[in-house]
Design a protein around this motif. Structure first.
Motif, PDB file in Angstrom:
ATOM      1  N   HIS A 359       0.851  -1.192   0.000  1.00 49.65           N
ATOM      2  CA  HIS A 359       0.000   0.000   0.000  1.00 49.65           C
ATOM      3  C   HIS A 359       0.887   1.242   0.000  1.00 49.65           C
ATOM      4  CE1 HIS A 359      -2.942  -2.974   1.517  1.00 49.65           C
ATOM      5  NE2 HIS A 359      -3.834  -2.189   0.942  1.00 49.65           N
ATOM      6  N   ASP A 360       0.716   2.089  -0.984  1.00 50.79           N
ATOM      7  CA  ASP A 360       1.485   3.319  -1.095  1.00 50.79           C
ATOM      8  C   ASP A 360       0.580   4.526  -0.884  1.00 50.79           C
ATOM      9  OD1 ASP A 360       3.650   1.773  -1.704  1.00 50.79           O
ATOM     10  OD2 ASP A 360       3.650   2.223  -3.855  1.00 50.79           O
ATOM     11  N   GLY A 361       1.036   5.443  -0.012  1.00 46.71           N
ATOM     12  CA  GLY A 361       0.314   6.682   0.225  1.00 46.71           C
ATOM     13  C   GLY A 361       1.066   7.861  -0.340  1.00 46.71           C
ATOM     14  N   SER A 362       0.690   9.058   0.042  1.00 49.73           N
ATOM     15  CA  SER A 362       1.294  10.267  -0.499  1.00 49.73           C
ATOM     16  C   SER A 362       2.764  10.402  -0.117  1.00 49.73           C
ATOM     17  CB  SER A 362       0.516  11.498  -0.021  1.00 49.73           C
ATOM     18  OG  SER A 362       0.528  11.572   1.399  1.00 49.73           O
ATOM     19  N   LEU A 363       3.176   9.770   0.995  1.00 49.84           N
ATOM     20  CA  LEU A 363       4.573   9.857   1.419  1.00 49.84           C
ATOM     21  C   LEU A 363       5.371   8.607   1.075  1.00 49.84           C
ATOM     22  CD1 LEU A 363       4.131  11.539   4.927  1.00 49.84           C
ATOM     23  CD2 LEU A 363       4.578  12.612   2.710  1.00 49.84           C
TER      24      LEU A 363
END
Length: 396
Positions: A359-363
């Motif tokens: 899971h990749d977020g904005s950071l």
């Protein structure tokens, strides 16, 4: 010379015992007391909803240490006497039996208590699974049951449903989420978990709540869901979350807010620390307060607290981790993902029953989940380590 002369640990399960053992391994030779609310010797909780519940293990096998190992620890073990009060300034604990215990350092490790639904109180055939007695009672109930409904679709509820189904019972799993463990896994992996349960014959009722229990002669006979569905049941298991066991700390001088509020070194007050499910500490890597309910954190946090008691501490910034075994699947989860994080299969193939999702977020990378790929999941864990090792920085 040790910076403390005596240590009192309130709570004698995984986190409390691990703190005591870590202190001894680090050379602490002072007075050490473990105060436990239950009569049982320290035991492990993850097997309760699986091996103990199914009957694969006798309850004694869940014990964390033998009597001989506990004796070698050189600690005074006070069991069956719950703490009922605390004065943080004096570091003084009072107990149900009228004991007054003081120490130079006090560690709060009282864990959590299972929530119950008002409708189930006093109704035979309804159960929770929090302590060893709960698991033994439910195991006995399941041995005479045919139809089981599990209310609550988090980790514990999903595990209990899987165990009951493997025992050959008709099982329904009920909860507010669209699929079991959606909050912990995200929609992609939770969808595969839902398919796993359906393939093994669990009837899933997602997006609903319990509306009413039906009884016959004081014993549960079924229930009605919020969408009007009626289910028959010989046994109902509720797994609707837990509450930090902090009632004994009211008016103690300790900050309480969804647990014992602590700084980055798990200190709640001068000479007072918290460890395990009850601790809500400032995670410097995430820049916010965090409370984790899992076995791994209890052990890792215990080591951090022991180090800090002995003057060797540093901020506790773990990569959150938990695992769950359901049917023939082992799920391993590293990290916590934000709601807007995107999910991608980065290794393996869901169709083959072995895969890793990131899971990749904005950071950047936030969470890695492995489905029957333990070695590969640990390797992918490296992608999320930086997220938890330093304070978050905005993307330029």
């Amino acid at each position: 010379m040790s910076p403390v002369g005596s240590v009192l640990i309130v709570g004698a399960c995984a986190g409390g015992l691990a703190t005591a053992e870590s202190l001894r391994r680090k050379g602490y030779e002072g007075a050490l007391t473990l105060l436990g609310a239950e009569d049982e010797l320290p035991y492990d909780r993850p097997p309760l909803s699986k091996q103990v519940l199914s009957g694969a293990w006798e309850p004694e096998r869940a014990r964390l240490r033998s009597g001989e190992a506990l004796a070698a620890l050189g600690a005074e073990l006070v069991l069956g006497d719950p703490a009922i009060g605390f004065d943080a300034g004096r570091r003084e604990v009072t107990t149900t039996a009228g004991r007054t215990l003081t120490a130079d350092a006090v560690v709060v490790a009282t864990g959590v208590t299972a929530r119950t639904l008002p409708a189930q109180r006093g109704v035979e055939g309804t159960h929770v699974v929090r302590d060893l007695g709960d698991a033994v009672a439910l195991r006995s109930g399941l041995s005479a049951a045919r139809r089981v409904v599990v209310v609550g679709d988090g980790v514990l509820g999903a595990e209990a449903a899987a165990t009951a189904r493997r025992m050959g019972l008709d099982v329904a799993l009920v909860g507010p989420q669209p699929a079991p463990m959606t909050d912990q896994l995200g929609p992609l992996v939770a969808g595969h978990l839902a398919d796993l349960h359906r393939r093994h014959g669990v009837a899933l009722h997602g997006g609903v709540l319990l509306d009413a229990l039906h009884t016959d002669g004081g014993r549960v006979s079924g229930l009605r869901l919020s969408d009007g569905t009626e289910l028959d049941a010989d046994v109902v298991v509720t797994a609707v979350g837990c509450t930090p066991a902090t009632a004994w700390l009211e008016n103690s001088g300790i900050d309480l807010n969804d647990g014992v509020v602590c700084d980055a070194r798990c200190r709640a007050a001068p000479g007072v620390w918290a460890v395990g499910d009850v601790a809500r500490w400032h995670h410097e890597g995430l820049g916010r307060l965090v409370r984790l309910e899992n076995r791994t954190n209890a052990s890792e946090q215990a080591l951090a607290v022991a180090s800090d008691i002995l003057g060797e501490g540093r901020p506790y910034m773990p990569v959150p981790y938990f695992w769950t075994d359901q049917f023939d699947v082992k799920l391993q989860v590293y990290g916590i993902a934000s709601q807007d994080a995107g999910a991608e299969v980065v290794e393996g193939d869901p169709a083959a029953g072995r895969f890793v999702v990131r899971h990749d977020g904005s950071l950047g990378p936030e969470r890695v989940i492995g489905w029957n790929m333990p070695k590969q999941t640990r390797l992918h864990r490296a992608h999320v380590v930086d997220r938890y090792a330093r304070p978050p920085q905005p993307v330029p």
